[in-house]
Design an enzyme around this catalytic site. Structure first.
Site, PDB file in Angstrom:
ATOM      1  N   TYR A   1       7.462   2.207  -7.886  1.00  0.00           N
ATOM      2  CA  TYR A   1       6.826   0.888  -7.876  1.00  0.00           C
ATOM      3  C   TYR A   1       6.402   0.483  -9.290  1.00  0.00           C
ATOM      4  O   TYR A   1       6.588  -0.666  -9.690  1.00  0.00           O
ATOM      5  CB  TYR A   1       5.620   0.863  -6.932  1.00  0.00           C
ATOM      6  CG  TYR A   1       5.964   1.140  -5.492  1.00  0.00           C
ATOM      7  CD1 TYR A   1       7.116   0.624  -4.909  1.00  0.00           C
ATOM      8  CD2 TYR A   1       5.140   1.927  -4.699  1.00  0.00           C
ATOM      9  CE1 TYR A   1       7.425   0.885  -3.580  1.00  0.00           C
ATOM     10  CE2 TYR A   1       5.438   2.187  -3.371  1.00  0.00           C
ATOM     11  CZ  TYR A   1       6.584   1.667  -2.819  1.00  0.00           C
ATOM     12  OH  TYR A   1       6.883   1.917  -1.507  1.00  0.00           O
TER      13      TYR A   1
ATOM     14  N   GLU B   1       0.866  -1.172   0.000  1.00  0.00           N
ATOM     15  CA  GLU B   1       0.000   0.000   0.000  1.00  0.00           C
ATOM     16  C   GLU B   1       0.899   1.218   0.000  1.00  0.00           C
ATOM     17  O   GLU B   1       1.965   1.214   0.606  1.00  0.00           O
ATOM     18  CB  GLU B   1      -0.895   0.057   1.255  1.00  0.00           C
ATOM     19  CG  GLU B   1      -1.993  -0.962   1.290  1.00  0.00           C
ATOM     20  CD  GLU B   1      -1.613  -2.206   2.089  1.00  0.00           C
ATOM     21  OE1 GLU B   1      -0.527  -2.228   2.699  1.00  0.00           O
ATOM     22  OE2 GLU B   1      -2.404  -3.159   2.087  1.00  0.00           O
TER      23      GLU B   1
END
Length: 161
Positions: A130, A118
Site C-alpha cells: 500500500y 484498513e
C-alpha cells in the site's frame, strides 16, 4: 460499458498476463475458496454476493483462466474504500496485488477524492504494498480485526486521488 464493466487485459510488473473482469454469480464458490486460503478470518459468502447487487464491485484477476486474486471496492459521497483484496498464496509476490490495487485506484479516481482502507497492523507485506502505491497512514482502529485469541488493531491508510 463503463470502467466497472469492461474486461481488461494487463501484464504485471513481473510479466504475468492477467485478465480482469467483474464477479458473476457462478464465481462465488471459487472466490470463497481463495478467500479462505488467503485470510485467517474470511468474509462470509453473503458479503461477496452483495457485490453482485450493490454499490461495491468485485474485480477478479485470472491467469490462464484460473482465479489468482480479486479486489473489492466501493465509492460514495466523494470517498472510496478498498474493502477486500486477496491473492492466492501460490501466486503471491508476482505483482498481482499491485496490479489489482492500481486497477482499484483507476476505477474510483474519477468518482472519489480519497481511497481508504484498513489493514491488520501485523500484515507488513500488505502495508509495504500500500505504501509503494501511494497510501499513507492516518491512524489506528483499536481491536478492529478478530484473531484466534482476541483482537488486533487495524492501520487506517488513504490515498489522495
Amino acid at each position: 460499458m463503463n470502467q466497472f464493466e469492461s474486461p481488461l487485459k494487463l501484464t504485471t510488473v513481473m510479466g504475468m498476463e492477467l485478465s480482469l473482469r467483474l464477479l458473476v454469480p457462478e464465481d462465488v464458490s471459487q472466490v470463497m475458496e481463495l478467500e479462505r486460503s488467503a485470510h485467517s478470518h474470511p468474509w462470509r459468502q453473503s458479503s461477496f454476493e452483495d457485490c453482485l447487487k450493490g454499490r461495491q464491485k468485485c474485480w477478479l484477476a485470472e491467469h490462464n483462466q484460473k482465479l489468482v486474486g480479486y479486489v473489492v471496492i466501493t465509492h460514495a459521497g466523494g470517498d472510496a474504500e478498498l474493502l477486500n483484496i486477496a491473492v492466492s498464496p501460490k501466486f503471491q509476490r508476482k505483482g498481482i496485488g499491485s496490479s489489482l490495487l492500481q486497477h482499484a485506484i483507476s476505477c474510483v479516481a474519477g468518482h472519489a477524492d480519497m481511497l481508504f482502507l484498513e489493514v491488520r497492523i501485523s500484515n507488513r507485506k500488505a502495508i509495504e504494498l500500500y505504501s509503494k502505491e501511494g497510501f499513507f497512514e492516518l491512524g489506528n482502529r483499536k481491536n478492529y480485526y478478530p484473531t484466534h485469541n482476541g483482537h488486533e488493531d487495524a492501520l487506517l491508510m488513504a490515498n489522495q486521488l
